[in-house]
Design a protein around this motif. Structure first.
Motif, PDB file in Angstrom:
ATOM      1  N   LYS A  55       0.830  -1.205   0.000  1.00 22.01           N
ATOM      2  CA  LYS A  55       0.000   0.000   0.000  1.00 22.01           C
ATOM      3  C   LYS A  55       0.865   1.257   0.000  1.00 22.01           C
ATOM      4  CE  LYS A  55      -3.505   2.443   2.697  1.00 22.01           C
ATOM      5  NZ  LYS A  55      -4.358   2.431   3.922  1.00 22.01           N
ATOM      6  N   VAL A  56       1.890   1.265   0.830  1.00 16.87           N
ATOM      7  CA  VAL A  56       2.785   2.422   0.917  1.00 16.87           C
ATOM      8  C   VAL A  56       3.404   2.735  -0.440  1.00 16.87           C
ATOM      9  CG1 VAL A  56       5.034   3.153   1.820  1.00 16.87           C
ATOM     10  CG2 VAL A  56       3.312   2.235   3.379  1.00 16.87           C
ATOM     11  N   VAL A  57       3.878   1.691  -1.116  1.00 19.62           N
ATOM     12  CA  VAL A  57       4.568   1.880  -2.391  1.00 19.62           C
ATOM     13  C   VAL A  57       3.588   2.191  -3.513  1.00 19.62           C
ATOM     14  CG1 VAL A  57       6.038   0.782  -4.120  1.00 19.62           C
ATOM     15  CG2 VAL A  57       6.482   0.413  -1.676  1.00 19.62           C
ATOM     16  N   ILE A 117       9.636  -0.518   4.652  1.00 19.61           N
ATOM     17  CA  ILE A 117       8.857   0.711   4.787  1.00 19.61           C
ATOM     18  C   ILE A 117       9.768   1.862   5.210  1.00 19.61           C
ATOM     19  CG2 ILE A 117       7.036   1.858   6.119  1.00 19.61           C
ATOM     20  CD1 ILE A 117       5.641  -0.924   6.252  1.00 19.61           C
ATOM     21  N   ALA A 118      10.677   1.588   6.119  1.00 18.88           N
ATOM     22  CA  ALA A 118      11.636   2.611   6.555  1.00 18.88           C
ATOM     23  C   ALA A 118      12.518   3.057   5.394  1.00 18.88           C
ATOM     24  CB  ALA A 118      12.495   2.071   7.695  1.00 18.88           C
ATOM     25  N   ALA A 119      12.954   2.099   4.568  1.00 24.11           N
ATOM     26  CA  ALA A 119      13.795   2.426   3.415  1.00 24.11           C
ATOM     27  C   ALA A 119      13.046   3.314   2.428  1.00 24.11           C
ATOM     28  CB  ALA A 119      14.257   1.142   2.739  1.00 24.11           C
ATOM     29  N   TYR A 120      11.790   2.980   2.171  1.00 25.72           N
ATOM     30  CA  TYR A 120      10.966   3.806   1.293  1.00 25.72           C
ATOM     31  C   TYR A 120      10.860   5.219   1.848  1.00 25.72           C
ATOM     32  CZ  TYR A 120       6.729   5.692  -0.857  1.00 25.72           C
ATOM     33  OH  TYR A 120       5.824   6.504  -1.503  1.00 25.72           O
ATOM     34  N   THR A 121      10.621   5.317   3.137  1.00 28.35           N
ATOM     35  CA  THR A 121      10.413   6.618   3.784  1.00 28.35           C
ATOM     36  C   THR A 121      11.644   7.501   3.682  1.00 28.35           C
ATOM     37  OG1 THR A 121       8.909   5.543   5.344  1.00 28.35           O
ATOM     38  CG2 THR A 121       9.743   7.730   5.944  1.00 28.35           C
ATOM     39  N   MET A 122      12.821   6.895   3.822  1.00 24.51           N
ATOM     40  CA  MET A 122      14.060   7.677   3.864  1.00 24.51           C
ATOM     41  C   MET A 122      14.833   7.660   2.557  1.00 24.51           C
ATOM     42  SD  MET A 122      15.300   6.901   7.780  1.00 24.51           S
ATOM     43  CE  MET A 122      14.558   5.281   7.969  1.00 24.51           C
ATOM     44  N   GLY A 123      14.227   7.085   1.503  1.00 26.12           N
ATOM     45  CA  GLY A 123      14.871   7.086   0.200  1.00 26.12           C
ATOM     46  C   GLY A 123      16.120   6.225   0.147  1.00 26.12           C
ATOM     47  N   VAL A 124      16.065   5.057   0.775  1.00 30.82           N
ATOM     48  CA  VAL A 124      17.218   4.157   0.875  1.00 30.82           C
ATOM     49  C   VAL A 124      17.013   2.939  -0.017  1.00 30.82           C
ATOM     50  CG1 VAL A 124      18.465   2.629   2.465  1.00 30.82           C
ATOM     51  CG2 VAL A 124      17.816   4.923   3.201  1.00 30.82           C
ATOM     52  N   LYS A 125      18.092   2.476  -0.634  1.00 31.05           N
ATOM     53  CA  LYS A 125      18.005   1.314  -1.515  1.00 31.05           C
ATOM     54  C   LYS A 125      18.636   0.055  -0.931  1.00 31.05           C
ATOM     55  CE  LYS A 125      17.971   4.008  -5.815  1.00 31.05           C
ATOM     56  NZ  LYS A 125      18.638   4.237  -7.119  1.00 31.05           N
TER      57      LYS A 125
END
Length: 421
Positions: free
Chosen positions: A32-34, A110-118
């Motif tokens: 859902k987040v993505v 989810i944390a990676a998505y939030t902070m722009g991390v790959k």
């Protein structure tokens, strides 16, 4: 327990399998987040509302920490999970990756998505090989199913997660020593500043959280920060896993709402063993000050209550001691641990932990002198706040707590050359 956030599925057959996690709605929140392209600001705001505080011991507000990450930084960034629980009394994180690893993976994604991390890493303590293998199996399941990797759900978001196995050094639980270890160097803490948010893994911006912290994220984003907050109390949101060990009839991990009275937690653990009386409790792992029974029985299990009582919640590692315990002997064992585990980088810690152990050792073995108690006070005050990381404080605080509440036992040892109990 209806309010369990992390151990909600622990009683399901093979709860660690992807199929089990999917049956409880697993990875739906990440999807859902993505797919709906939730804004990082909205996610961080919900984490702030939840009052989720770092579950590794420091208790720093998670949403605030995430906001430090420079989201639009052009270049590599990392998130790191700290599963290096090596302190006496701690054993919750290994059960998270043993019984519910996919919730941790989803939380990190989810944390990676939030902070722009790959790219992310989970640093796992070197002495829990079974749990490490379990987590590696879960990672492979997630990759095959498309929950990790490139262009998740057909989006432009990519996230790859790796497990890194440590070698059992307690010091690597300190976040910057952990980063040094991942980079292939000796695990020794770094000077701060710079902080990991600006100069972390491989010199790039990095956010580090505890296993339980990341594993709480899917619930918060799925149900809203307010609902998570209401499971606990103001400034102490959600549930917390308490690892109860020592002199209880049913030691184990118990997930309860923050602010639950200690008396209820003790009852869940079956009460004090063999009908003995409760003498003392170390409420947050061996590094925090001990509390006598008459104080801890009036406490609720949250950061603020335990701090007011003169101790700390720490990682929620509750060590229960009954009336048969000699506090001098208990402190001797704890002091030896910190003496052995000091990385040796700082003189106050390297030398001071040795002093603490040797002084307590000679008191325990009938060679103590009256001036030793003043010397212990002096050594601890010269360690506290004078080291690069908190290991020096972690060695000093148990000594200070024991002398504050059980000085009479140390005096008896010195005078009579034997235990009071």
């Amino acid at each position: 327990m209806a309010n369990e956030v992390i151990f909600h599925s622990i009683h399901q057959p093979e709860s660690w399998k992807l199929s089990s996690y999917l049956s409880t709605g697993g990875y739906e929140t990440l999807k859902k987040v993505v797919m709906e392209k939730m804004s990082p600001e909205e996610i961080i705001n919900q984490v702030k509302i939840s009052a989720l505080r770092g579950r590794g011991g420091a208790g720093f507000p998670t949403g605030l920490k995430w906001s430090f990450m420079p989201r639009h930084f052009q270049g590599d960034k990392y998130i790191v999970c700290n599963t290096d629980e090596g302190e006496p009394g701690t054993f919750k994180d290994r059960d998270i990756i043993r019984y519910n690893p996919h919730q941790l993976i989803e939380g990190m994604a989810i944390a990676a998505y939030t902070m722009g991390v790959k790219v992310g890493y989970n640093y796992i303590h070197g002495e829990i090989w079974e749990s490490y293998e379990r987590f590696e199996e879960a990672l492979e399941e997630a990759r095959v199913a498309g929950f990790l990797g490139d262009n998740l759900f057909g989006s432009d978001f990519s996230f790859n997660l790796h497990a890194h196995h440590g070698y059992g050094a307690y010091i690597c639980g300190e976040e910057t020593a952990l980063l040094e270890s991942i980079e292939g160097r000796k695990g020794q803490p770094r000077f701060k500043p710079p902080f990991p948010a600006s100069f972390g893994l491989y010199g790039k911006p990095t956010t580090i959280n505890n296993t339980e912290t990341f594993a709480s994220i899917p619930y918060i984003i799925r149900n809203g920060g307010q609902k998570f907050l209401e499971l606990g109390k103001p400034n102490n949101g959600g549930t917390k896993i308490f690892s109860v060990s020592g002199h209880v009839n049913k030691p184990g991990n118990f997930e309860i709402g923050m602010g639950t009275p200690f008396s209820e937690l003790l009852e869940m653990a079956g009460g004090v063993r063999n009908g003995h009386k409760l003498k003392a409790v170390i409420p947050g792992g061996s590094s925090v000050p001990v509390l006598p029974a008459e104080i801890i029985m009036d406490c609720t299990m949250d950061y603020d209550s335990l701090s007011k009582a003169g101790s700390m919640l720490g990682a929620g590692s509750v060590i229960v001691m009954d009336e048969t315990v000699c506090m001098v002997k208990a402190l001797e064992r704890l002091s030896y641990f910190y003496f052995e585990e000091s990385c040796g980088q700082c003189t106050p810690c390297r030398e001071g932990t040795g002093w603490l152990y040797r002084i307590v050792h000679r008191i325990e073995h009938g060679k103590g002198k009256p001036e030793d108690l003043a010397l212990l006070d002096s050594v601890t005050s010269n360690i506290m706040g004078r080291t690069i990381c908190a290991l020096g404080d972690a060695a000093a605080m148990p000594v200070q707590g024991m002398l504050k509440h059980y000085r009479n036992e140390f005096e008896y040892h010195i005078e009579h050359k034997k235990c009071m109990v």
